[in-house]
Design an enzyme around this catalytic site. Structure first.
Site, PDB file in Angstrom:
ATOM      1  N   SER A   1       0.854  -1.189   0.000  1.00  0.00           N
ATOM      2  CA  SER A   1       0.000   0.000   0.000  1.00  0.00           C
ATOM      3  C   SER A   1       0.882   1.229   0.000  1.00  0.00           C
ATOM      4  O   SER A   1       2.064   1.148   0.368  1.00  0.00           O
ATOM      5  CB  SER A   1      -0.856  -0.013   1.270  1.00  0.00           C
ATOM      6  OG  SER A   1      -1.509   1.236   1.449  1.00  0.00           O
TER       7      SER A   1
ATOM      8  N   TYR B   1      -1.573  -0.690  10.581  1.00  0.00           N
ATOM      9  CA  TYR B   1      -1.679  -0.986   9.146  1.00  0.00           C
ATOM     10  C   TYR B   1      -0.392  -0.568   8.429  1.00  0.00           C
ATOM     11  O   TYR B   1       0.176  -1.335   7.649  1.00  0.00           O
ATOM     12  CB  TYR B   1      -2.892  -0.253   8.584  1.00  0.00           C
ATOM     13  CG  TYR B   1      -3.197  -0.548   7.124  1.00  0.00           C
ATOM     14  CD1 TYR B   1      -3.828  -1.732   6.756  1.00  0.00           C
ATOM     15  CD2 TYR B   1      -2.873   0.365   6.127  1.00  0.00           C
ATOM     16  CE1 TYR B   1      -4.128  -1.995   5.416  1.00  0.00           C
ATOM     17  CE2 TYR B   1      -3.171   0.112   4.790  1.00  0.00           C
ATOM     18  CZ  TYR B   1      -3.801  -1.069   4.443  1.00  0.00           C
ATOM     19  OH  TYR B   1      -4.101  -1.321   3.125  1.00  0.00           O
TER      20      TYR B   1
HETATM   21  N1  LIG Z   1      -8.827  -0.650  -0.623  1.00  0.00           N
HETATM   22  C1  LIG Z   1      -7.795   0.176  -0.515  1.00  0.00           C
HETATM   23  O1  LIG Z   1      -7.939   1.382  -0.414  1.00  0.00           O
HETATM   24  C2  LIG Z   1      -6.392  -0.364  -0.531  1.00  0.00           C
HETATM   25  C3  LIG Z   1      -5.333   0.521  -0.761  1.00  0.00           C
HETATM   26  C4  LIG Z   1      -4.033   0.042  -0.783  1.00  0.00           C
HETATM   27  C5  LIG Z   1      -3.812  -1.303  -0.563  1.00  0.00           C
HETATM   28  N2  LIG Z   1      -4.848  -2.148  -0.350  1.00  0.00           N
HETATM   29  C6  LIG Z   1      -4.552  -3.561  -0.086  1.00  0.00           C
HETATM   30  O2  LIG Z   1      -5.077  -4.344  -1.149  1.00  0.00           O
HETATM   31  C7  LIG Z   1      -5.439  -5.620  -0.648  1.00  0.00           C
HETATM   32  C8  LIG Z   1      -6.872  -5.933  -1.030  1.00  0.00           C
HETATM   33  O3  LIG Z   1      -7.713  -4.911  -0.533  1.00  0.00           O
HETATM   34  P1  LIG Z   1      -9.260  -4.803  -0.876  1.00  0.00           P
HETATM   35  O4  LIG Z   1      -9.583  -3.379  -0.786  1.00  0.00           O
HETATM   36  O5  LIG Z   1      -9.540  -5.561  -2.111  1.00  0.00           O
HETATM   37  O6  LIG Z   1      -9.842  -5.542   0.412  1.00  0.00           O
HETATM   38  P2  LIG Z   1     -11.225  -6.275   0.661  1.00  0.00           P
HETATM   39  O7  LIG Z   1     -11.545  -6.039   2.080  1.00  0.00           O
HETATM   40  O8  LIG Z   1     -12.216  -5.956  -0.388  1.00  0.00           O
HETATM   41  O9  LIG Z   1     -10.813  -7.817   0.461  1.00  0.00           O
HETATM   42  C9  LIG Z   1      -9.946  -8.461   1.326  1.00  0.00           C
HETATM   43  C10 LIG Z   1     -10.222  -9.963   1.265  1.00  0.00           C
HETATM   44  O10 LIG Z   1      -9.305 -10.592   2.177  1.00  0.00           O
HETATM   45  C11 LIG Z   1     -10.013 -11.549   2.924  1.00  0.00           C
HETATM   46  N3  LIG Z   1      -9.404 -11.756   4.226  1.00  0.00           N
HETATM   47  C12 LIG Z   1      -9.388 -10.896   5.281  1.00  0.00           C
HETATM   48  N4  LIG Z   1      -8.807 -11.477   6.338  1.00  0.00           N
HETATM   49  C13 LIG Z   1      -8.448 -12.726   5.951  1.00  0.00           C
HETATM   50  C14 LIG Z   1      -7.817 -13.815   6.625  1.00  0.00           C
HETATM   51  N5  LIG Z   1      -7.457 -13.752   7.909  1.00  0.00           N
HETATM   52  N6  LIG Z   1      -7.611 -14.956   5.927  1.00  0.00           N
HETATM   53  C15 LIG Z   1      -8.001 -15.038   4.632  1.00  0.00           C
HETATM   54  N7  LIG Z   1      -8.598 -14.051   3.951  1.00  0.00           N
HETATM   55  C16 LIG Z   1      -8.821 -12.910   4.617  1.00  0.00           C
HETATM   56  C17 LIG Z   1     -11.415 -10.985   3.080  1.00  0.00           C
HETATM   57  O11 LIG Z   1     -12.361 -12.025   3.355  1.00  0.00           O
HETATM   58  C18 LIG Z   1     -11.633 -10.337   1.718  1.00  0.00           C
HETATM   59  O12 LIG Z   1     -12.219 -11.243   0.801  1.00  0.00           O
HETATM   60  C19 LIG Z   1      -5.222  -5.558   0.864  1.00  0.00           C
HETATM   61  O13 LIG Z   1      -3.978  -6.118   1.189  1.00  0.00           O
HETATM   62  C20 LIG Z   1      -5.219  -4.084   1.155  1.00  0.00           C
HETATM   63  O14 LIG Z   1      -4.491  -3.773   2.318  1.00  0.00           O
HETATM   64  C21 LIG Z   1      -6.136  -1.715  -0.341  1.00  0.00           C
END
Ligand SMILES: NC(=O)c1ccc[n+]([C@@H]2O[C@H](COP(=O)([O-])OP(=O)(O)OC[C@H]3O[C@@H](n4cnc5c(N)ncnc54)[C@H](O)[C@@H]3O)[C@@H](O)[C@H]2O)c1
Ligand SMILES: *[C@@H]1O[C@H](CO)[C@@H](O)[C@H](O)[C@H]1NC(C)=O
Ligand SMILES: *[C@@H]1O[C@H](CO)[C@@H](O)[C@H](O)[C@H]1NC(C)=O
Length: 311
Positions: free
Chosen positions: A179, A192
Site C-alpha cells: 500500500s 496498518y
Molecule cells: N482498498 C484500498 O484502499 C487499498 C489501498 C491500498 C492497498 N490495499 C490492499 O489491497 C489488498 C486488497 O484490498 P481490498 O480493498 O480488495 O480488500 P477487501 O476487504 O475488499 O478484500 C480483502 C479480502 O481478504 C479476505 N481476508 C481478510 N482477512 C483474511 C484472513 N485472515 N484470511 C483469509 N482471507 C482474509 C477478506 O475475506 C476479503 O475477501 C489488501 O492487502 C489491502 O491492504 C487496499
C-alpha cells in the site's frame, strides 16, 4: 582478501557502463507498448489470497481471462465460491480453499493440500489484508496482532510454502500487495502502516536474494496503491481528487495484472506517488508533514467507516 586498485577500477567501470545501460533500457521501454512485452501465463497456476472480495476477486478474474489456472484462498467461503462461479462463466479453471491467513499452521496445511491436489503454484499473489482504522492507542492488541499476521506474516509463510518449487524450475512470480501506507506513515493507521512497511521490506530483500542466487526466472512485484474504492476504506476522503484520486478498483486490478505480465518490479498507483516519495526522501521532515497535511491531510481517516463487519 583485499581488493587491488585494478579490481576496484574495473568494477567502477562496469558499474558506470551498467548505469548507462539500465537508464537507456528504462528509457527505451517507455516507448514499447506493454502488450508486446506481456508474458504468456496459460501454463501458469496463479494463487490469489483474499480472492473473495475487492481487487483480489478482480485480479483473479483477470488472470483467469488470460488463460491461467486459478487457486483462490479466503477466510470467507461464500465469497470465494462467488469469485469461482464468475471465473467458471468464462470457462476458467479454478480451485477454492478456505484459509485463515492469520494462522501459520493453517497456511502450511492448506498449502500442502493444494500441492497434493496436483496444483503447482507459479504465481503467488499475497493480497489479503485487513485494517483496524483506529488511532494507535485505541487499537485493541488483538487487532494489532491480527493486522501484522494477515498483512505481513502471512507473506513469509505462503512464500516459504511455494517459492522452493519456483526456484527448482527457475520459473515463478511473487506479488506483494502492499500500500502507499507501506511507504508513508498515516495518522490512524499505525498498525496498518507498520504491516505494509513490513511487506514492502520483505519484497525488497527477496528481490536482492533472488538476484544474488541468479534466479532470473523468478520475478517479484510489489504494489503500493493509494486508497481504492473496494469498500475496505469506506468513508475515507481525498482533498484534491485531481492530483491524488481514490483509485477505481477495476483500474487497480488491471494495472496490477498487466504489471505482473511484464514483470514490473515496483508499482505505485497512481503514478504521482513516485513524485511524492522522492520528495519525502529529499525534504526536511516538517516540510513533508506540511505537504501531507495540505494534500488532504493526516485527517483522511477521520471519516473512515470501513467494512460493516470486521473479521
Ligand atoms: N482498498 C484500498 O484502499 C487499498 C489501498 C491500498 C492497498 N490495499 C490492499 O489491497 C489488498 C486488497 O484490498 P481490498 O480493498 O480488495 O480488500 P477487501 O476487504 O475488499 O478484500 C480483502 C479480502 O481478504 C479476505 N481476508 C481478510 N482477512 C483474511 C484472513 N485472515 N484470511 C483469509 N482471507 C482474509 C477478506 O475475506 C476479503 O475477501 C489488501 O492487502 C489491502 O491492504 C487496499
Ligand atoms: C462473506 O462474503 C459474502 C459474499 O460476498 C458476504 O455477503 C458476507 O458478508 C461475507 N462474510 C463476512 C463475515 O465478511
Ligand atoms: C490537517 O490536520 C490538522 C490536525 O489534525 C488540522 O488542524 C488541519 O486543519 C488539517 N488541515 C486540513 C487542510 O485539512
Amino acid at each position: 582478501m583485499a581488493e587491488t586498485p585494478a579490481e576496484l577500477a574495473l568494477e567502477t567501470l562496469k558499474t558506470l557502463i551498467f548505469t548507462v545501460y539500465y537508464l537507456l533500457e528504462a528509457f527505451i521501454l517507455l516507448f514499447i507498448p506493454w502488450s508486446w512485452r506481456m508474458k504468456d501465463i496459460t501454463e501458469d497456476t496463479v494463487l490469489v489470497t483474499g480472492a473473495g472480495s475487492g481487487i483480489g476477486r478482480l485480479m483473479a478474474i483477470k488472470f483467469a481471462k488470460k488463460g491461467a489456472k486459478l487457486v483462490l484462498w479466503d477466510i470467507n467461503e461464500t465469497a470465494i465460491e462467488e469469485t469461482a462461479t464468475e471465473i467458471k462463466k468464462y470457462g476458467g479453471r479454478v480451485f477454492t480453499y478456505k484459509c485463515d491467513l492469520s494462522k501459520r499452521d493453517e497456511i502450511y496445511t492448506v498449502a500442502e493440500k493444494v500441492k497434493q491436489d496436483g496444483l503447482d503454484v507459479t504465481i503467488l499473489v499475497n493480497n489479503a489484508g485487513i485494517v483496524t482504522g483506529k488511532k494507535y492507542l485505541d487499537c485493541p492488541d488483538n487487532m494489532i496482532e491480527k493486522t501484522m499476521a494477515v498483512n505481513s506474516m502471512a507473506h513469509f509463510w505462503t512464500v516459504k510454502a511455494f517459492l522452493p518449487s519456483m526456484l527448482r524450475k527457475n520459473h515463478g512470480h511473487i506479488v506483494s500487495i502492499a500500500s502507499s501506507a507501506g511507504l508513508v506513515g498515516v495518522t490512524g493507521l499505525a498498525d496498518y502502516c507498520a504491516s505494509k512497511f513490513a511487506a514492502v521490506g520483505f519484497d525488497e530483500s527477496l528481490k536482492y536474494e533472488l538476484n544474488a542466487m541468479g534466479k532470473d526466472g523468478v520475478h517479484t512485484t510489489v504494489v503500493c496503491p493509494y486508497y481504492i474504492n473496494t469498500g475496505m476504506f469506506e468513508g475515507v476522503k481525498t482533498r484534491f481528487p485531481k492530483v491524488l484520486p481514490i483509485v477505481n478498483q477495476d483500474y487497480a486490478a488491471s494495472r496490477i495484472v498487466d504489471a505482473v505480465l511484464i514483470n514490473q518490479e515496483i508499482v505505485y498507483i497512481p503514478r504521482v506517488l513516485y513524485f511524492f516519495l522522492a520528495l519525502k526522501g529529499l525534504l526536511p521532515f516538517h516540510l513533508t508533514r506540511l505537504i501531507c497535511e495540505f494534500m488532504g491531510n493526516q485527517t483522511f481517516m477521520d471519516t473512515f467507516r470501513g467494512r460493516a463487519k470486521q473479521n
